[in-house]
Design a protein around this motif. Structure first.
Motif, PDB file in Angstrom:
ATOM      1  N   PHE A 141       0.968  -1.266   0.061  1.00 17.73           N
ATOM      2  CA  PHE A 141       0.099  -0.023   0.106  1.00 17.73           C
ATOM      3  C   PHE A 141       0.812   1.296   0.055  1.00 17.73           C
ATOM      4  CE2 PHE A 141      -3.913  -1.990   2.605  1.00 17.73           C
ATOM      5  CZ  PHE A 141      -3.850  -3.047   1.635  1.00 17.73           C
ATOM      6  N   THR A 142       0.604   2.506  -0.679  1.00 13.38           N
ATOM      7  CA  THR A 142       0.931   3.753  -0.537  1.00 13.38           C
ATOM      8  C   THR A 142       0.170   4.563  -0.381  1.00 13.38           C
ATOM      9  OG1 THR A 142       2.638   2.632  -2.227  1.00 13.38           O
ATOM     10  CG2 THR A 142       2.604   5.026  -2.032  1.00 13.38           C
ATOM     11  N   ILE A 143       0.380   5.496   0.550  1.00 16.22           N
ATOM     12  CA  ILE A 143      -0.462   6.812   0.856  1.00 16.22           C
ATOM     13  C   ILE A 143       0.289   8.087   0.102  1.00 16.22           C
ATOM     14  CG2 ILE A 143       0.837   7.341   2.851  1.00 16.22           C
ATOM     15  CD1 ILE A 143      -1.954   8.224   4.162  1.00 16.22           C
ATOM     16  N   SER A 144      -0.811   8.554  -0.497  1.00 17.55           N
ATOM     17  CA  SER A 144      -0.357  10.009  -1.132  1.00 17.55           C
ATOM     18  C   SER A 144      -1.240  11.129  -0.906  1.00 17.55           C
ATOM     19  CB  SER A 144       0.246   9.692  -2.553  1.00 17.55           C
ATOM     20  OG  SER A 144      -1.024   9.206  -3.348  1.00 17.55           O
ATOM     21  N   ARG A 145      -1.062  12.353  -1.180  1.00 18.83           N
ATOM     22  CA  ARG A 145      -1.804  13.276  -1.423  1.00 18.83           C
ATOM     23  C   ARG A 145      -1.585  14.328  -2.340  1.00 18.83           C
ATOM     24  NH1 ARG A 145      -1.539  15.824   4.588  1.00 18.83           N
ATOM     25  NH2 ARG A 145      -3.122  17.236   3.580  1.00 18.83           N
ATOM     26  N   ASP A 146      -2.789  15.137  -2.698  1.00 20.91           N
ATOM     27  CA  ASP A 146      -2.649  16.104  -3.814  1.00 20.91           C
ATOM     28  C   ASP A 146      -3.393  17.509  -3.148  1.00 20.91           C
ATOM     29  OD1 ASP A 146      -2.877  17.939  -5.661  1.00 20.91           O
ATOM     30  OD2 ASP A 146      -3.392  16.569  -7.178  1.00 20.91           O
ATOM     31  N   ASN A 147      -2.501  18.307  -2.690  1.00 23.61           N
ATOM     32  CA  ASN A 147      -3.309  19.182  -1.868  1.00 23.61           C
ATOM     33  C   ASN A 147      -3.799  20.369  -2.948  1.00 23.61           C
ATOM     34  OD1 ASN A 147      -2.282  18.320   0.688  1.00 23.61           O
ATOM     35  ND2 ASN A 147      -0.508  19.580   0.898  1.00 23.61           N
ATOM     36  N   THR A 148      -3.559  20.426  -4.030  1.00 23.75           N
ATOM     37  CA  THR A 148      -4.192  21.204  -4.994  1.00 23.75           C
ATOM     38  C   THR A 148      -5.511  20.572  -5.299  1.00 23.75           C
ATOM     39  OG1 THR A 148      -3.334  19.893  -7.021  1.00 23.75           O
ATOM     40  CG2 THR A 148      -1.929  21.814  -6.172  1.00 23.75           C
ATOM     41  N   GLU A 149      -5.849  19.235  -5.145  1.00 20.16           N
ATOM     42  CA  GLU A 149      -7.095  18.781  -5.265  1.00 20.16           C
ATOM     43  C   GLU A 149      -7.792  18.526  -4.044  1.00 20.16           C
ATOM     44  OE1 GLU A 149      -8.754  18.446  -8.095  1.00 20.16           O
ATOM     45  OE2 GLU A 149      -7.025  19.169  -9.478  1.00 20.16           O
ATOM     46  N   ASN A 150      -7.197  18.697  -2.817  1.00 20.55           N
ATOM     47  CA  ASN A 150      -7.705  18.380  -1.453  1.00 20.55           C
ATOM     48  C   ASN A 150      -8.239  16.915  -1.309  1.00 20.55           C
ATOM     49  OD1 ASN A 150      -7.325  21.228  -0.957  1.00 20.55           O
ATOM     50  ND2 ASN A 150      -9.675  21.538  -0.816  1.00 20.55           N
ATOM     51  N   THR A 151      -7.339  16.141  -1.935  1.00 20.05           N
ATOM     52  CA  THR A 151      -7.591  14.520  -1.915  1.00 20.05           C
ATOM     53  C   THR A 151      -6.381  13.983  -1.436  1.00 20.05           C
ATOM     54  OG1 THR A 151      -8.940  15.090  -3.868  1.00 20.05           O
ATOM     55  CG2 THR A 151      -8.392  12.956  -3.319  1.00 20.05           C
ATOM     56  N   LEU A 152      -6.885  12.789  -0.567  1.00 17.11           N
ATOM     57  CA  LEU A 152      -5.848  11.970   0.155  1.00 17.11           C
ATOM     58  C   LEU A 152      -6.198  10.617  -0.702  1.00 17.11           C
ATOM     59  CD1 LEU A 152      -3.890  11.147   2.316  1.00 17.11           C
ATOM     60  CD2 LEU A 152      -6.060  10.283   3.648  1.00 17.11           C
ATOM     61  N   TYR A 153      -4.921   9.909  -1.033  1.00 25.51           N
ATOM     62  CA  TYR A 153      -5.207   8.560  -1.709  1.00 25.51           C
ATOM     63  C   TYR A 153      -4.540   7.451  -0.859  1.00 25.51           C
ATOM     64  CZ  TYR A 153      -5.811  11.813  -5.626  1.00 25.51           C
ATOM     65  OH  TYR A 153      -6.343  12.645  -6.618  1.00 25.51           O
ATOM     66  N   LEU A 154      -4.975   5.942  -1.340  1.00 24.25           N
ATOM     67  CA  LEU A 154      -4.164   5.083  -0.814  1.00 24.25           C
ATOM     68  C   LEU A 154      -4.384   3.963  -1.848  1.00 24.25           C
ATOM     69  CD1 LEU A 154      -2.907   3.526   1.658  1.00 24.25           C
ATOM     70  CD2 LEU A 154      -5.261   2.554   2.102  1.00 24.25           C
ATOM     71  N   GLN A 155      -3.286   3.676  -2.375  1.00 26.34           N
ATOM     72  CA  GLN A 155      -2.858   2.862  -3.575  1.00 26.34           C
ATOM     73  C   GLN A 155      -2.801   1.573  -2.911  1.00 26.34           C
ATOM     74  OE1 GLN A 155      -3.336   3.019  -7.088  1.00 26.34           O
ATOM     75  NE2 GLN A 155      -3.141   0.843  -7.045  1.00 26.34           N
ATOM     76  N   MET A 156      -3.684   0.512  -3.182  1.00 28.01           N
ATOM     77  CA  MET A 156      -3.515  -0.858  -2.629  1.00 28.01           C
ATOM     78  C   MET A 156      -3.185  -1.680  -3.672  1.00 28.01           C
ATOM     79  SD  MET A 156      -6.407  -0.671   0.348  1.00 28.01           S
ATOM     80  CE  MET A 156      -7.741  -0.744  -1.080  1.00 28.01           C
ATOM     81  N   ASN A 157      -2.095  -2.538  -3.661  1.00 30.01           N
ATOM     82  CA  ASN A 157      -1.752  -3.545  -4.688  1.00 30.01           C
ATOM     83  C   ASN A 157      -1.519  -4.799  -3.911  1.00 30.01           C
ATOM     84  OD1 ASN A 157      -1.458  -1.437  -6.730  1.00 30.01           O
ATOM     85  ND2 ASN A 157       0.647  -1.131  -6.228  1.00 30.01           N
ATOM     86  N   SER A 158      -1.470  -5.826  -4.519  1.00 25.91           N
ATOM     87  CA  SER A 158      -1.366  -7.189  -4.122  1.00 25.91           C
ATOM     88  C   SER A 158      -2.174  -7.712  -2.820  1.00 25.91           C
ATOM     89  CB  SER A 158       0.019  -7.270  -3.512  1.00 25.91           C
ATOM     90  OG  SER A 158       1.002  -7.370  -4.657  1.00 25.91           O
ATOM     91  N   LEU A 159      -3.353  -7.107  -3.129  1.00 25.83           N
ATOM     92  CA  LEU A 159      -4.453  -7.368  -2.075  1.00 25.83           C
ATOM     93  C   LEU A 159      -4.679  -8.790  -1.657  1.00 25.83           C
ATOM     94  CD1 LEU A 159      -6.815  -4.570  -3.436  1.00 25.83           C
ATOM     95  CD2 LEU A 159      -5.909  -4.840  -1.042  1.00 25.83           C
TER      96      LEU A 159
END
Length: 118
Positions: A68-86
């Motif tokens: 899993f990888t957490i990331s954010r885009d402060n220009t889009e006011n959005t937080l993400y969680l990329q989940m692989n190999s679930l």
């Protein structure tokens, strides 16, 4: 306080991927440290990952590290969680949370269900 809305959950086979999003509104998103948590049926809510307000530093639970990888885009006011190999053990309701200038999470989303089939 900031208002949070998660999306991107669903049903996926083991080995698959999903990307969760958390849209924020209200106060300045870029001032908040953010986190992802999850809660499986009959279990307590567990920490998954966190990211500092500027995205410079991240932390991931051992159980998801490398997948899993957490990331954010402060220009889009959005937080993400990329989940692989679930894995089926990743099945849970996933929540995003915000902490204003500290790590005391006091704003939570409603959650999004992730189900991983074997």
């Amino acid at each position: 306080q900031v208002q949070l809305v998660e999306s991107g959950g669903g049903l996926v086979q083991a080995g698959g991927s999903l990307r969760l999003s958390c849209a924020a509104s209200g106060r300045t998103f870029s001032s908040y440290n953010m986190g992802w948590f999850r809660q499986a049926p009959g279990k307590e809510r567990d920490f998954v990952a966190s990211i500092t307000f500027n995205g410079r530093y991240t932390s991931h639970a051992d159980s998801v590290k490398g997948r899993f990888t957490i990331s954010r885009d402060n220009t889009e006011n959005t937080l993400y969680l990329q989940m692989n190999s679930l894995e089926p053990e990743d099945t849970a309701v996933y929540y995003c949370a915000a902490a204003y200038r500290n790590w005391d999470y006091n704003s939570w989303g409603q959650g999004t269900q992730v189900t991983v089939s074997a």
